[in-house]
Design a protein around this motif. Structure first.
Motif, PDB file in Angstrom:
ATOM      1  N   GLN A 208     -30.516   4.605  23.373  1.00  0.00           N
ATOM      2  CA  GLN A 208     -31.702   4.143  22.653  1.00  0.00           C
ATOM      3  C   GLN A 208     -32.045   5.146  21.558  1.00  0.00           C
ATOM      4  N   ARG A 209     -32.346   4.616  20.385  1.00  0.00           N
ATOM      5  CA  ARG A 209     -32.822   5.467  19.286  1.00  0.00           C
ATOM      6  C   ARG A 209     -33.854   4.675  18.497  1.00  0.00           C
ATOM      7  N   ASP A 210     -35.108   5.059  18.652  1.00  0.00           N
ATOM      8  CA  ASP A 210     -36.216   4.327  18.033  1.00  0.00           C
ATOM      9  C   ASP A 210     -36.937   5.237  17.047  1.00  0.00           C
ATOM     10  N   ARG A 211     -37.262   4.681  15.881  1.00  0.00           N
ATOM     11  CA  ARG A 211     -37.969   5.426  14.843  1.00  0.00           C
ATOM     12  C   ARG A 211     -39.255   4.708  14.469  1.00  0.00           C
ATOM     13  N   ALA A 212     -40.313   5.487  14.269  1.00  0.00           N
ATOM     14  CA  ALA A 212     -41.574   4.975  13.738  1.00  0.00           C
ATOM     15  C   ALA A 212     -42.014   5.915  12.627  1.00  0.00           C
ATOM     16  N   ALA A 213     -42.307   5.383  11.447  1.00  0.00           N
ATOM     17  CA  ALA A 213     -42.582   6.228  10.288  1.00  0.00           C
ATOM     18  C   ALA A 213     -43.810   5.737   9.536  1.00  0.00           C
ATOM     19  N   LEU A 214     -44.536   6.691   8.961  1.00  0.00           N
ATOM     20  CA  LEU A 214     -45.631   6.439   8.027  1.00  0.00           C
ATOM     21  C   LEU A 214     -45.415   7.323   6.813  1.00  0.00           C
ATOM     22  N   PHE A 215     -45.664   6.792   5.616  1.00  0.00           N
ATOM     23  CA  PHE A 215     -45.523   7.626   4.432  1.00  0.00           C
ATOM     24  C   PHE A 215     -46.571   7.261   3.394  1.00  0.00           C
ATOM     25  N   THR A 216     -46.856   8.225   2.553  1.00  0.00           N
ATOM     26  CA  THR A 216     -47.707   7.984   1.388  1.00  0.00           C
ATOM     27  C   THR A 216     -47.272   8.933   0.285  1.00  0.00           C
ATOM     28  N   GLU A 217     -47.291   8.459  -0.948  1.00  0.00           N
ATOM     29  CA  GLU A 217     -46.981   9.306  -2.090  1.00  0.00           C
ATOM     30  C   GLU A 217     -47.773   8.823  -3.287  1.00  0.00           C
ATOM     31  N   VAL A 218     -48.065   9.738  -4.159  1.00  0.00           N
ATOM     32  CA  VAL A 218     -48.828   9.397  -5.356  1.00  0.00           C
ATOM     33  C   VAL A 218     -48.088   9.945  -6.573  1.00  0.00           C
ATOM     34  N   GLU A 219     -47.962   9.110  -7.571  1.00  0.00           N
ATOM     35  CA  GLU A 219     -47.314   9.473  -8.825  1.00  0.00           C
ATOM     36  C   GLU A 219     -48.351   9.443  -9.927  1.00  0.00           C
ATOM     37  N   THR A 220     -48.431  10.532 -10.679  1.00  0.00           N
ATOM     38  CA  THR A 220     -49.490  10.682 -11.671  1.00  0.00           C
ATOM     39  C   THR A 220     -48.916  11.102 -13.008  1.00  0.00           C
ATOM     40  N   GLU A 221     -49.272  10.380 -14.048  1.00  0.00           N
ATOM     41  CA  GLU A 221     -48.940  10.765 -15.420  1.00  0.00           C
ATOM     42  C   GLU A 221     -50.150  11.502 -15.973  1.00  0.00           C
ATOM     43  N   HIS A 222     -50.091  12.845 -15.941  1.00  0.00           N
ATOM     44  CA  HIS A 222     -51.254  13.654 -16.292  1.00  0.00           C
ATOM     45  C   HIS A 222     -51.537  13.613 -17.790  1.00  0.00           C
ATOM     46  N   ASN A 223     -50.491  13.667 -18.578  1.00  0.00           N
ATOM     47  CA  ASN A 223     -50.606  13.589 -20.024  1.00  0.00           C
ATOM     48  C   ASN A 223     -49.241  13.239 -20.580  1.00  0.00           C
ATOM     49  N   ARG A 224     -49.094  13.344 -21.882  1.00  0.00           N
ATOM     50  CA  ARG A 224     -47.831  12.966 -22.498  1.00  0.00           C
ATOM     51  C   ARG A 224     -46.673  13.813 -21.991  1.00  0.00           C
ATOM     52  N   ARG A 225     -46.932  15.058 -21.573  1.00  0.00           N
ATOM     53  CA  ARG A 225     -45.862  15.973 -21.207  1.00  0.00           C
ATOM     54  C   ARG A 225     -45.589  16.004 -19.701  1.00  0.00           C
ATOM     55  N   TRP A 226     -46.606  15.880 -18.872  1.00  0.00           N
ATOM     56  CA  TRP A 226     -46.445  16.134 -17.444  1.00  0.00           C
ATOM     57  C   TRP A 226     -46.616  14.869 -16.609  1.00  0.00           C
ATOM     58  N   THR A 227     -45.658  14.669 -15.692  1.00  0.00           N
ATOM     59  CA  THR A 227     -45.744  13.624 -14.672  1.00  0.00           C
ATOM     60  C   THR A 227     -45.345  14.239 -13.340  1.00  0.00           C
ATOM     61  N   THR A 228     -46.095  13.931 -12.284  1.00  0.00           N
ATOM     62  CA  THR A 228     -45.793  14.503 -10.970  1.00  0.00           C
ATOM     63  C   THR A 228     -45.720  13.411  -9.916  1.00  0.00           C
TER      64      THR A 228
END
Length: 755
Positions: free
Chosen positions: A415-435
């Protein structure tokens, strides 16, 4: 467990630093280039930080006549190499990490190899003719596209459903194709057909292919013997490299406003895939799969729900090039008596074993819910949950002689069971920076029932089974992934991407629950193709990888010229490597055990696209990819196994009036840094020349070419040990020290007709 046995039909130079310099020479800092960033399309906003390399559809179209192995389509992706296996089942490796260390998603599903030799990896269920797109996330993988892995993610998807244009009653279209390859007499065909209205789409895709053993460019071995009376193999023939396979998929899609409902039914029947670097051969593999999906596009973003269920019935035994009959003496493999079958003075010998039937049966059920939410024009939030339930029985029925009277339970109700939760945020801060910042939590629960061997009174099977059964086999891991990506746009000609990641992978069932150190049983548990035997460890810890990378992308303002360089570094706590047992010997095959140690991998990937000239002969260009990876065990100082040496691909392209042609030069350095504990084989450097051409008309496409034009003989650096013929059940009855060779010269032709 209810045991249900079934019947089945039975050299040249080194790659130098000069190649790197020559690839970089055409560029100055002001005009150096980058690859156009890939994007996820979310309603209202693209994602500039997906951080993936996508295989262009034109490359898929050109290569599918040259290969039936979908993983081999990735050969031009920076950082990717291939670990050779069966003819349609090579294992992609990303920066030295392969197999279960990668997350491979097929049409949104997490598929798992159901075999102690991993003969049915996820991409083996998809024919190249049925690929819509493939994307590779190397190293720094967003938490939304990969968990339970440390090396990266490969996403393979079939074509999107098509519907009739508004106002038209129906859309009817299709494609039929065929190919031939000369080296191994490979033939195959594919059929795709679509019938659709504005709301309903029905699509069928089917493929079939088969091939004989392939031949190397030279005589790479010293024996003709196959272990079967009257059957010999030429010295340049790679035994156990033939295959037969067919795949069928039916897709039903229904569109209602912003909602799309999809049902996919898939079936694979693979009656044969022989393995030159394994002691067993695949003699039957059946996959049945249903994949249900519901997606909705809204003003706030995108929602996807998926439910799938897969069953796999897998059977292994000795193929035509490996000895089938063995005389048994206290379960020690001896020579066959008086030929085939085993006889004594003309009578059947009851101590003779007829092959070694091995069965693997699994059920894989998954559920996922994901949402991409546009918080504002500069920010996207991605959240999701995933559940996976995997069940595995791996058992070997007695085949006569001293093997029995019981069934050998290799993994009982795993038996191999997986349970996952995830969250991520992508932000374009200005013309130069994106995270992009993401976190993912997974709980992996594993267990297995008690086991026993063929005969608990022989060869320590009883004591080892008892020791295994007395252990607490119920194991749970709590794994945390963290990813941070940032893109800095310095100016119109330079982008810089920086990435940090913490990725965690729990052991697979074979790493934790295989239990017998008896040489014959242990050698049947091997998914790295090195000829050794492997024993699991219930107490293995998850692997935790810390990766840092930076990508410099230089490009012209119109991106006609691109150059990309990515140095990377990965440190792995509790890397699952191998340790020697007491009987280890140099320059032969041994029984090893999985063990947690620490490791590091580092290197650089380079890629370039350079237009050369546009003249009366067409549009000319140069593409190149150079990869270098170094892997070390930090506890022992040993090299990591199956690390591809310095290598490069340089492709001269030409396009004119429907023609798309290329000359490809492949250069691979010598492999001198090898894993000592595995007695890994060193290989020499080599270079190959491949020619490809295609022409497209309105409804017809013709592809042809020659691979390895000069018929060079060479050994595959990550192909493992050649044990493709002879007495493979006995650990050291097959000669040690022969690497699996690459294919000699092969001409191919393929044609596709659209209707």
């Amino acid at each position: 467990m209810n045991i249900k046995p079934r019947r089945f039909p039975a050299q040249p130079g080194r790659l130098s630093l000069a190649l790197v310099c020559s690839a970089m020479a055409p560029f100055t800092l002001a005009q150096e280039a980058e690859t156009q960033p890939m994007v996820i399309l979310v309603k209202g906003k693209p994602s500039p930080l997906e951080n993936a390399e996508q295989l262009p559809p034109s490359v898929v179209d050109q290569l599918r006549a040259a290969t039936s192995d979908t993983a081999s389509l990735l050969r031009d992706i920076p950082g990717v190499s291939l670990n050779a296996a069966g003819g349609v089942s090579s294992l992609p490796s990303i920066r030295g990490l392969a197999d279960d260390r990668l997350r491979i998603k097929v049409d949104g599903m997490d598929l798992i190899a159901t075999c102690p030799n991993h003969m049915n990896p996820p991409l083996s269920y998809v024919d190249p003719s049925n690929i819509g797109q493939i994307k590779v996330f190397a190293g720094i993988t967003p938490v939304s596209v990969g968990g339970d892995s440390i090396g990266g993610t490969i996403v393979a998807e079939k074509s999107e459903p098509e519907f009739a244009p508004a106002g038209e009653s129906a859309l009817n279209k299709g494609e039929i194709g065929a190919f031939y390859r000369s080296n191994n007499n490979a033939v195959g065909g594919n059929l795709n057909a679509t019938h659709a209205t504005e709301e309903l789409s029905i699509h069928y895709s089917g493929s079939w292919s088969k091939a004989d053993n392939y031949t190397a460019g030279d005589d790479f071995k010293t024996t003709y013997d196959s272990g079967r009376p009257g059957h010999t193999l030429p010295l340049d023939e790679v035994g156990s490299s033939a295959y037969k396979t067919q795949n069928h998929t039916l897709n039903l899609a229904f569109k209602a406003g912003d909602d799309l409902f999809e049902t996919q039914l898939s079936y694979q029947n693979m009656p044969e895939q022989l393995y030159p670097n394994q002691r067993m051969d695949l003699l039957d593999n059946e996959q049945r799969l249903i994949n249900l999906a519901w997606t909705r596009q809204t003003d706030w973003g995108h929602l996807e729900t998926r439910l799938y269920h897969e069953t796999v019935d897998h059977f292994m035994d000795f193929g035509a090039d490996k000895r089938y009959w063995y005389a048994m003496d206290s379960m020690v493999m001896g020579d066959a008596i008086n030929g085939y079958p085993c006889t004594v003075e003309g009578d059947y010998d009851p101590t003779c074993a007829a092959g070694m039937p091995m069965y693997s049966e699994s059920e894989n059920t998954g559920l996922s819910l994901k949402a991409d939410i546009v918080l504002n024009p500069e920010q996207i939030l991605r959240v999701g949950t995933e559940l996976q339930r995997y069940r595995l029985d791996d058992y070997w029925t007695a085949s006569g002689g001293g093997m029995g009277p019981d069934t050998f339970l290799n993994i009982n109700s795993g038996q191999r069971d997986r349970a996952a939760l995830f969250t991520e945020v992508e932000t374009e801060h200005n013309r130069r920076w994106t995270t992009l910042l993401g976190v993912r939590y997974e709980r992996v629960h594993m267990d297995a029932d008690e086991v026993h061997g063929y005969n608990d009174t022989k060869l320590n099977q009883g004591p080892e089974a008892a020791a295994f059964n007395a252990q607490d086999r119920d194991q749970s891991d709590d794994n945390l992934d963290l990813t941070a990506l940032a893109r800095y746009r310095h100016d119109d000609t330079l982008d810089i991407e920086l990435g940090l990641a913490r990725k965690v992978r729990s052991p697979n069932l074979y790493e934790r629950y295989t239990w017998s150190s008896w040489a014959m049983a242990a050698t049947m548990n091997n998914f790295v193709g090195d000829g050794n035997g492997y024993v699991g460890d219930i107490d293995l810890k998850p692997e935790t990888a810390y990766t840092a990378s930076v990508t410099f992308d230089w490009h012209d303002t119109d991106r006609s010229r691109t150059f990309r360089a990515t140095p990377f570094y990965t440190y792995v706590d509790d890397y699952i490597d191998a340790i020697a047992l007491s009987s280890w010997t140099d320059d032969q095959f041994n029984v090893l055990q999985y063990a947690n140690q620490d490791a590091r991998l580092y290197g650089i990937d380079l890629s370039m696209h350079l237009p050369l000239v546009n003249n009366a002969w067409g549009v000319w260009g140069l593409d190149s990819v150079i990869n270098y990876t170094k892997g070390e065990n930090r506890k022992t100082g040993d090299e990591l196994y199956n690390i591809m040496p310095l290598n490069g691909r340089f492709t001269l392209t030409q396009q004119k009036a429907g023609w798309d042609n290329s000359v490809e030069w492949v250069v691979v350095g010598a492999k001198d840094d090898t894993s000592d504990v595995r007695n890994e084989i060193s290989t020499g450097g080599y270079s190959l020349l491949n020619l490809r051409a295609s022409h497209s008309w309105q409804a017809v496409r013709l592809d042809f070419g020659i691979e390895n034009l000069f018929d060079r003989g060479y050994a595959l650096p990550t192909g493992g040990s050649y044990i493709g013929q002879g007495k493979t059940m006995s650990m050291n009855a097959t000669p040690w020290g022969i690497a699996v060779p690459g294919m000699g010269r092969s001409a191919y032709v393929g044609v596709n007709l659209r209707f």
